[in-house]
Design a protein around this motif. Structure first.
Motif, PDB file in Angstrom:
ATOM      1  N   GLY A  48      -6.450   2.459  -2.975  1.00  0.00           N
ATOM      2  CA  GLY A  48      -5.430   3.178  -3.509  1.00  0.00           C
ATOM      3  C   GLY A  48      -4.587   2.513  -4.494  1.00  0.00           C
ATOM      4  N   ILE A  49      -4.208   0.988  -4.272  1.00  0.00           N
ATOM      5  CA  ILE A  49      -3.419   0.435  -5.097  1.00  0.00           C
ATOM      6  C   ILE A  49      -4.124   0.220  -6.501  1.00  0.00           C
ATOM      7  N   PHE A  50      -5.319   0.148  -6.431  1.00  0.00           N
ATOM      8  CA  PHE A  50      -6.147  -0.028  -7.625  1.00  0.00           C
ATOM      9  C   PHE A  50      -6.246   1.277  -8.485  1.00  0.00           C
ATOM     10  N   PHE A  51      -6.142   2.204  -7.649  1.00  0.00           N
ATOM     11  CA  PHE A  51      -6.382   3.738  -8.373  1.00  0.00           C
ATOM     12  C   PHE A  51      -5.123   3.878  -9.103  1.00  0.00           C
ATOM     13  N   GLN A  52      -3.753   3.365  -8.383  1.00  0.00           N
ATOM     14  CA  GLN A  52      -2.425   3.547  -9.182  1.00  0.00           C
ATOM     15  C   GLN A  52      -2.327   2.497 -10.340  1.00  0.00           C
ATOM     16  N   GLY A  53      -3.022   1.447 -10.223  1.00  0.00           N
ATOM     17  CA  GLY A  53      -3.072   0.495 -11.355  1.00  0.00           C
ATOM     18  C   GLY A  53      -3.929   0.873 -12.484  1.00  0.00           C
ATOM     19  N   ALA A  54      -5.074   1.705 -12.125  1.00  0.00           N
ATOM     20  CA  ALA A  54      -5.876   1.982 -13.088  1.00  0.00           C
ATOM     21  C   ALA A  54      -5.294   3.089 -14.037  1.00  0.00           C
ATOM     22  N   TYR A  55      -4.581   4.042 -13.094  1.00  0.00           N
ATOM     23  CA  TYR A  55      -3.963   4.972 -14.003  1.00  0.00           C
ATOM     24  C   TYR A  55      -2.411   4.993 -14.271  1.00  0.00           C
ATOM     25  N   GLY A  56      -2.063   3.802 -14.185  1.00  0.00           N
ATOM     26  CA  GLY A  56      -0.210   3.781 -14.064  1.00  0.00           C
ATOM     27  C   GLY A  56      -0.315   2.773 -15.357  1.00  0.00           C
ATOM     28  N   VAL A  57       1.009   2.264 -15.337  1.00  0.00           N
ATOM     29  CA  VAL A  57       1.281   1.369 -16.608  1.00  0.00           C
ATOM     30  C   VAL A  57       0.494  -0.030 -16.121  1.00  0.00           C
ATOM     31  N   THR A  58       0.760  -1.019 -17.010  1.00  0.00           N
ATOM     32  CA  THR A  58      -0.021  -2.120 -17.030  1.00  0.00           C
ATOM     33  C   THR A  58       0.618  -3.144 -15.751  1.00  0.00           C
ATOM     34  N   ASN A  98       1.407  -2.171 -13.015  1.00  0.00           N
ATOM     35  CA  ASN A  98       0.871  -1.683 -11.648  1.00  0.00           C
ATOM     36  C   ASN A  98      -0.540  -2.360 -11.520  1.00  0.00           C
ATOM     37  N   LEU A  99      -1.166  -2.396 -12.537  1.00  0.00           N
ATOM     38  CA  LEU A  99      -2.546  -3.159 -12.514  1.00  0.00           C
ATOM     39  C   LEU A  99      -2.516  -4.428 -12.181  1.00  0.00           C
ATOM     40  N   VAL A 100      -1.306  -5.203 -12.816  1.00  0.00           N
ATOM     41  CA  VAL A 100      -1.023  -6.515 -12.575  1.00  0.00           C
ATOM     42  C   VAL A 100      -0.632  -6.844 -11.258  1.00  0.00           C
ATOM     43  N   ILE A 101      -0.005  -6.008 -10.595  1.00  0.00           N
ATOM     44  CA  ILE A 101       0.549  -5.994  -9.127  1.00  0.00           C
ATOM     45  C   ILE A 101      -0.892  -6.024  -8.002  1.00  0.00           C
ATOM     46  N   ALA A 102      -1.735  -4.968  -8.581  1.00  0.00           N
ATOM     47  CA  ALA A 102      -2.880  -4.744  -7.698  1.00  0.00           C
ATOM     48  C   ALA A 102      -3.924  -5.914  -7.737  1.00  0.00           C
ATOM     49  N   ILE A 103      -3.910  -6.821  -8.835  1.00  0.00           N
ATOM     50  CA  ILE A 103      -4.945  -7.987  -9.038  1.00  0.00           C
ATOM     51  C   ILE A 103      -4.179  -9.178  -8.427  1.00  0.00           C
ATOM     52  N   LEU A 104      -2.905  -9.215  -8.777  1.00  0.00           N
ATOM     53  CA  LEU A 104      -2.203 -10.348  -7.855  1.00  0.00           C
ATOM     54  C   LEU A 104      -2.165 -10.074  -6.362  1.00  0.00           C
ATOM     55  N   GLY A 105      -2.297  -8.763  -5.785  1.00  0.00           N
ATOM     56  CA  GLY A 105      -2.177  -8.580  -4.455  1.00  0.00           C
ATOM     57  C   GLY A 105      -3.621  -8.871  -3.914  1.00  0.00           C
ATOM     58  N   ILE A 106      -4.703  -8.799  -4.592  1.00  0.00           N
ATOM     59  CA  ILE A 106      -6.136  -8.768  -4.064  1.00  0.00           C
ATOM     60  C   ILE A 106      -6.175 -10.620  -4.070  1.00  0.00           C
ATOM     61  N   ILE A 107      -5.610 -11.129  -4.968  1.00  0.00           N
ATOM     62  CA  ILE A 107      -5.649 -12.692  -4.884  1.00  0.00           C
ATOM     63  C   ILE A 107      -5.002 -13.278  -3.662  1.00  0.00           C
ATOM     64  N   ALA A 108      -3.764 -12.746  -3.408  1.00  0.00           N
ATOM     65  CA  ALA A 108      -2.939 -13.120  -2.417  1.00  0.00           C
ATOM     66  C   ALA A 108      -3.625 -12.868  -1.110  1.00  0.00           C
ATOM     67  N   THR A 109      -4.831 -12.244  -0.849  1.00  0.00           N
ATOM     68  CA  THR A 109      -5.436 -12.176   0.355  1.00  0.00           C
ATOM     69  C   THR A 109      -6.090 -13.637   0.619  1.00  0.00           C
ATOM     70  N   ALA A 110      -6.320 -14.468  -0.384  1.00  0.00           N
ATOM     71  CA  ALA A 110      -7.014 -15.705  -0.016  1.00  0.00           C
ATOM     72  C   ALA A 110      -6.126 -16.387   1.091  1.00  0.00           C
ATOM     73  N   GLY A 164       0.659  -1.231   0.073  1.00  0.00           N
ATOM     74  CA  GLY A 164      -0.008  -0.036  -0.001  1.00  0.00           C
ATOM     75  C   GLY A 164       0.760   1.327   0.023  1.00  0.00           C
ATOM     76  N   ILE A 165       1.787   1.155   0.955  1.00  0.00           N
ATOM     77  CA  ILE A 165       2.733   2.468   0.962  1.00  0.00           C
ATOM     78  C   ILE A 165       3.227   2.786  -0.309  1.00  0.00           C
ATOM     79  N   GLY A 166       4.040   1.733  -1.002  1.00  0.00           N
ATOM     80  CA  GLY A 166       4.522   1.857  -2.279  1.00  0.00           C
ATOM     81  C   GLY A 166       3.994   2.165  -3.397  1.00  0.00           C
ATOM     82  N   SER A 167       2.282   2.110  -3.269  1.00  0.00           N
ATOM     83  CA  SER A 167       1.625   2.509  -4.339  1.00  0.00           C
ATOM     84  C   SER A 167       1.656   4.145  -4.612  1.00  0.00           C
ATOM     85  N   LEU A 168       2.046   4.809  -3.619  1.00  0.00           N
ATOM     86  CA  LEU A 168       2.205   6.272  -3.821  1.00  0.00           C
ATOM     87  C   LEU A 168       0.974   7.152  -3.882  1.00  0.00           C
TER      88      LEU A 168
END
Length: 503
Positions: free
Chosen positions: A408-418, A420-432, A324-328
């Protein structure tokens, strides 16, 4: 009426009380824990007093004291919208652990020495309070050398607690713990000295004067890697499972706090003062955090020792906050710090439950447990609540923290490079993985058939359970009304120009 020297008192009271408990602990025995608790309760009151002023819109509070005027050194304390919430939650955890430690250390000292030795409580609470002061000092420091000294104040007492009161191979594990953490502190110190060489100042704010130069990148890398070592990020993680599993379990919540406070240091120093440099590191920073989340979670799933299980989960959980902190982004940053604080509460509950089980059953092997909810219903409920905090289930604080962070992480993924969005999606999957490794031990320990050897088990004493009930209540309060912390964290995040998505 203003309280004089309030920030100095917050750090000094536990320090001075440590001398008191060492002097009289041999006479009072485990009851000296109440003196330690009283000092931390007073410190919590002071933090709440300062926090009410900040929450109502007051200005940050700063205190500065001459240290070595000839060398231009001063030490100072800052309570603002970032440091105050961190210090307050850590102080609550230290206070709860002070009470929990009394019955736990009674058991541990009898196991180690064959009888109750009252002087050992003096040694334990001396180091315990020094650690508490170190944590509070780290969160409030305005000077890099001062911050480094408080980091050392956390390390040395924790080494003694581990080597004196730990488990099977405590001396060797304590030395390993000390070496790894001293390595991290050394890298941090080299970065500090380079800051002084470039700016002529040890103040935290001197970091911002480096601008985006080659020296700034070197300093950033040294501080980041140093704290990655102390936080047991993937690649430099190998010391933590052993250290976390072999220290006295009453110390485990403080150990998790020592490891987790790196999130605050990263947020304060690297994002707060070196945001321009951080932008270049943001994607690799998040990738490392994501790898640590997945790796730590996967290894947690194969643990049968209850202490090793929660130790490995600490590696994974800390990485959530780094992600989260690294998403800036404002929400990613605020949610990351909130998640760090929520994780501390949940992990304090779970590690303490592990301590209760160890005291009441004498077992660490989950394979030899089962059905304990019938014998220890309150402990089972507390373990379930701790699992709910870490798994981000409402109405516990973990849900609000994780929700805000991933927005916040998905905000960065949606408006950043691809990527960033991949990291956001993998991050939410990792919560399982978190859901799996928190509820799986609850099922195995507290439900199913009760082994014959455990039929005589009874519920833990109230001094071990009531502090955990209080922490669970705090988590529920923050889950229902997260604005108590989020308002201040977002205010701080909005003040940082490097963070996107301002509110």
């Amino acid at each position: 009426m203003a309280i004089p020297f309030v920030l100095l008192q917050i750090v000094a009271v536990p320090l001075l009380t440590s001398l008191v408990v060492f002097a009289i602990g041999g006479r009072l025995g485990k009851r000296v824990g109440w003196i330690a608790f009283a000092s931390l309760l007073y410190t919590s009151f002071l933090l709440l007093y300062v926090g009410m002023g900040l929450y109502s819109g007051g200005s940050p509070l700063t205190e500065t004291y001459d240290w070595a005027p000839v060398a231009g050194l001063a030490f100072g304390f800052l309570a603002d919208d970032l440091s105050l919430p961190v210090a307050l939650v850590m102080c609550f955890i230290c206070a709860a652990t002070a009470v929990f430690s009394m019955p736990y250390m009674h058991h541990r000292i009898e196991v180690l020495f064959g009888e109750e030795k009252k002087e050992q409580y003096a040694v334990y609470y001396l180091n315990f309070l020094l650690l508490s002061a170190g944590l509070l000092g780290v969160s409030l420091s305005t000077n890099l050398i001062e911050l480094y000294l408080f980091v050392e104040l956390m390390l040395i007492p924790s080494f003694f607690l581990m080597s004196l009161f730990g488990y099977f191979d405590r001396e060797r594990i304590a030395i390993m713990y000390f070496i790894w953490n001293q390595l991290g502190a050394f890298l941090f110190l080299v970065g500090i000295l380079l800051v002084y060489a470039a700016t002529g100042s040890f103040e935290n704010t001197a970091l911002s004067r480096l601008n985006v130069t080659s020296m700034a990148y070197v300093v950033f890398a040294l501080i980041m890697v140093g704290w990655f070592v102390k936080m047991a990020v993937f690649g430099v993680h190998m010391w933590l499972p052993y250290a976390h599993a072999e220290h006295p379990t009453s110390f485990a919540p403080i150990m998790a706090t020592i490891v987790g406070v790196g999130n605050y240091v990263v947020a304060r120093l690297l994002v707060g003062y070196m945001g321009g440099v951080f932008q270049a590191f943001s994607v690799p920073f998040m990738i490392i955090a994501l790898i640590t989340m997945i790796f730590g979670g996967a290894v947690t799933l194969v643990q049968d020792d209850i202490k090793y299980l929660f130790a490995w989960s600490t590696i994974s959980q800390n990485a959530y906050s780094l992600l989260g902190i690294g998403s800036l982004t404002v929400l990613g940053f605020s949610g990351g710090v909130f998640y760090f604080l929520s994780h501390l509460i949940g992990k304090c509950i779970l590690f303490s439950v592990a301590g209760i089980i160890l005291v009441q059953t004498g077992e660490r092997d989950i394979r030899k447990m089962g059905g304990l909810a019938a014998k220890m219903p309150l402990t089972a409920t507390l373990c379930l609540l701790g699992a709910l905090v870490l798994s981000a289930v409402p109405p516990l604080s973990g849900f609000q923290a994780e929700w805000i962070m991933f927005v916040g992480i998905f905000f960065q993924g949606a408006y950043g490079v691809t990527i960033n969005l991949v990291i956001a999606i993998l991050g939410i999957i990792a919560t399982a993985l978190t859901v799996a490794y928190t509820f799986w031990p609850v099922r195995r320990i507290f439900f199913g058939p009760l082994p014959t050897a455990l039929r005589g088990v009874t519920e833990a004493p109230w001094a071990m359970t009531i502090p955990l009930v209080a922490l669970a209540a705090i988590s529920i309060l923050l889950g229902i009304y997260p604005d108590l912390l989020v308002k201040m964290l977002v205010n701080f995040a909005n003040s940082l120009p490097v963070l996107k998505g301002g509110l």
